[in-house]
Design a protein around this motif. Structure first.
Motif, short mmCIF file in Angstrom:
data_model
loop_
_atom_site.label_atom_id
_atom_site.label_comp_id
_atom_site.label_asym_id
_atom_site.label_seq_id
_atom_site.Cartn_x
_atom_site.Cartn_y
_atom_site.Cartn_z
N ARG A 36 92.58 -48.21 -8.55
CA ARG A 36 91.70 -47.05 -8.74
C ARG A 36 92.54 -45.82 -9.04
O ARG A 36 93.73 -45.77 -8.73
N ASN A 58 88.19 -47.24 -1.74
CA ASN A 58 88.82 -46.54 -2.87
C ASN A 58 90.24 -46.09 -2.54
O ASN A 58 91.12 -46.12 -3.40
N GLN A 113 80.92 -37.65 -2.37
CA GLN A 113 79.63 -38.27 -2.04
C GLN A 113 79.47 -38.41 -0.53
O GLN A 113 78.39 -38.17 0.02
N SER A 125 84.28 -40.46 -4.30
CA SER A 125 83.69 -41.12 -3.13
C SER A 125 83.73 -40.20 -1.92
O SER A 125 82.79 -40.19 -1.11
N ALA A 185 77.98 -46.45 4.56
CA ALA A 185 78.39 -46.98 3.26
C ALA A 185 79.42 -46.06 2.59
O ALA A 185 80.37 -46.53 1.96
N GLY A 186 79.23 -44.76 2.75
CA GLY A 186 80.17 -43.80 2.19
C GLY A 186 81.55 -43.92 2.81
O GLY A 186 82.57 -43.84 2.10
N SER A 221 82.82 -46.62 4.05
CA SER A 221 83.39 -47.85 3.49
C SER A 221 83.89 -47.64 2.07
O SER A 221 84.95 -48.15 1.69
N ALA A 222 83.12 -46.90 1.29
CA ALA A 222 83.52 -46.64 -0.10
C ALA A 222 84.81 -45.83 -0.16
O ALA A 222 85.71 -46.14 -0.96
N ASP A 279 88.47 -41.42 -8.55
CA ASP A 279 87.56 -42.34 -7.86
C ASP A 279 87.54 -42.05 -6.36
O ASP A 279 86.47 -42.04 -5.73
#
Length: 105
Positions: free
Chosen positions: A74, A65, A85, A82, A57-58, A60-61, A78
């Motif tokens: 963005r 972004n 994270q 991401s 998921a990270g 993909s984020a 941002d």
């Protein structure tokens, strides 16, 4: 003479009963340790799987972004958040995998 014989028999029976109690206690402790170790392994495996999902998921984020930043939707922070994270999740995954490997030794 008979009293002496009976006292030896009683002592032998008491020692046997104590030995049996010790064996039973050791069996119970071994079973408890096995259950606790198995639960710890299952917990570790579940944590690794969850972190692998979070890592996907990270990725993909971060990708989303970056695309949104390129389109002007963005802002740079941002993207950086991401990425932070993502790397934090990657670090957590590495730690969890290492703990699992150490427990398996």
């Amino acid at each position: 003479m008979a009293a002496r014989f009976h006292s030896h028999v009683a002592e032998a029976r008491a020692k046997r009963a104590k030995a049996q109690a010790d064996v039973t206690a050791a069996q119970r402790q071994a079973a408890l340790s096995a259950r606790q170790s198995y639960a710890a392994v299952l917990s570790g495996v579940s944590q690794v799987h969850a972190l692998e999902t979070a890592l996907a998921a990270g990725h993909s984020a971060v990708k989303g972004n970056r695309i949104a930043y390129g389109l002007g939707i963005r802002i740079n922070s941002d993207v950086l958040n991401s990425e932070q994270q993502l790397y934090s999740t990657l670090q957590d995954l590495d730690k969890a995998a290492l703990r699992g490997a150490v427990r398996g030794i």
